[in-house]
Enzyme design. Structure first.
Site, mmCIF file in Angstrom:
data_model
loop_
_atom_site.group_PDB
_atom_site.id
_atom_site.type_symbol
_atom_site.label_atom_id
_atom_site.label_comp_id
_atom_site.label_asym_id
_atom_site.label_seq_id
_atom_site.Cartn_x
_atom_site.Cartn_y
_atom_site.Cartn_z
ATOM 1 N N GLY A 62 -10.439 -1.342 4.200
ATOM 2 C CA GLY A 62 -8.984 -1.304 4.222
ATOM 3 C C GLY A 62 -8.442 -2.274 5.252
ATOM 4 O O GLY A 62 -9.017 -3.338 5.477
ATOM 5 N N GLU A 63 -7.337 -1.921 5.869
ATOM 6 C CA GLU A 63 -6.663 -2.720 6.896
ATOM 7 C C GLU A 63 -6.000 -3.980 6.331
ATOM 8 O O GLU A 63 -5.289 -4.678 7.039
ATOM 9 C CB GLU A 63 -7.611 -3.146 8.031
ATOM 10 C CG GLU A 63 -8.283 -2.025 8.773
ATOM 11 C CD GLU A 63 -9.238 -2.511 9.864
ATOM 12 O OE1 GLU A 63 -9.264 -3.735 10.148
ATOM 13 O OE2 GLU A 63 -9.958 -1.670 10.435
ATOM 14 N N GLY A 64 -6.265 -4.314 5.065
ATOM 15 C CA GLY A 64 -5.823 -5.592 4.528
ATOM 16 C C GLY A 64 -6.883 -6.666 4.625
ATOM 17 O O GLY A 64 -6.604 -7.846 4.394
#
Length: 342
Positions: free
Chosen positions: A310-312
């Site tokens: 995740g997190e981008g």
């Protein structure tokens, strides 16, 4: 709330002809050609470019996390927000190396972080309610979340940014994303639930059971995207939906990251199908269910790296591919220019 129109497709033949007449066999640049076509249709310009790209990480805590469905406690959300702001997370590394600005949005984590130049506070509370027992949030909170997410993107649009990626942080948000997926696709929870941060078999079954319980509890409220968000969503997911829709309204390119961001994209597309023309799906993650989400969206992801962070991170890693697509589209010689006969 949003007025979204799909890009004008009239120039598509001209754009495709330009791509096909570069000094290469037809289709030899594979998916980069599709990316160039999509960017050219979005931008409607002879030359395509990426201006002031931003990665937005929306953070929120989840009441469902009290059931220990993750290897990490809820406190890790705030700790990771601090890590983002200190520049020490994976997303910081990838944004730095790929020249992408990073902003962190506190959508509603348990512990309010200290002020920071790269932090935007749009708090909707100290985390959602436990959606296995109650609605995650109120209908009014959903509307406020959409507006908050849209506001962040509108500021970037005013600063001439034309590409925005969406990431997230929130212990428990894979449970929310799986519930959203199950509700939108009308499929059982066990077809949507994955191991998230790496839970064991017992935790996985507990996760399936709780999400199934939640879907049964909210069954009469799962008829539309906004009600699904209110019932089982997250503050960060709802703000991402608003941000994605505002980006599409402004004809900005949207980089969709992994499982949670794709759940937000599914909601956005369910509300406004035209928005999907502006979305580029960056990767297929290792999280169970993500591939099915992508199939539902008729999306071909750019990367398959086994990511599940995740997190981008997938969005930031995909940015160089978009820059490469712009470069070949703008600068690669045609057969005529190069004097190459085929």
């Amino acid at each position: 709330m949003f007025t979204i129109t799909q890009p004008d497709t009239q120039p598509s033949d001209h754009i495709q002809h330009k791509i096909d007449n570069k000094t290469k066999p037809l289709g030899a640049l594979g998916q980069l050609e599709a990316v160039a076509l999509q960017l050219a249709l979005i931008q409607q310009t002879e030359k395509i470019e990426i201006r002031h790209p931003h990665l937005l990480v929306f953070a929120g805590d989840h009441g469902i996390a009290q059931h220990s469905l993750s290897i990490a406690p809820s406190e890790v959300t705030a700790q990771m927000v601090a890590n983002f702001l200190a520049g020490g997370a994976a997303i910081n590394c990838f944004c730095r190396t790929n020249d992408m600005a990073l902003k962190v949005i506190d959508a509603g984590i348990k512990v309010e972080p200290e002020d920071h130049p790269n932090l935007i506070k749009q708090r909707l509370g100290h985390g959602t309610e436990d959606f296995s027992q109650y609605a995650a949030m109120t209908d009014n909170t959903v509307l406020q979340a959409l507006e908050y997410g849209a506001n962040v993107v509108e500021v970037l649009n005013q600063q001439s940014c034309n590409l925005v990626g969406f990431g997230e942080m929130g212990i428990g948000n894979t449970s929310s994303a799986a519930a959203i997926m199950a509700a939108l696709l009308n499929i059982p929870a066990d077809e949507c639930v994955g191991r998230g941060t790496g839970i064991d078999d017992q935790q996985l079954q507990r996760k399936v059971d709780l999400i199934t319980q939640a879907l049964d509890l909210h069954a009469e409220q799962l008829s539309d995207p906004l009600s699904i968000l209110a019932s089982v969503g997250g503050f960060e997911i709802a703000q991402i939906v608003g941000g994605m829709l505002k980006a599409a309204e402004n004809k900005m390119t949207v980089l969709v990251d992994g499982f949670i961001s794709t759940a937000a994209a599914m909601l956005a597309v369910s509300m406004h199908p035209e928005a999907n023309h502006y979305f580029i799906y960056c990767h297929c993650s290792d999280e169970s269910g993500h591939q099915r989400m992508l199939q539902h969206l008729n999306a071909t992801p750019l990367l398959s790296l086994g990511l599940r962070l995740g997190e981008g991170t997938g969005a930031a890693l995909a940015l160089p591919l978009l820059r490469s697509a712009c470069c070949f589209y703008n600068e690669m010689a045609s057969f005529e220019d190069a004097g190459v006969t085929v």
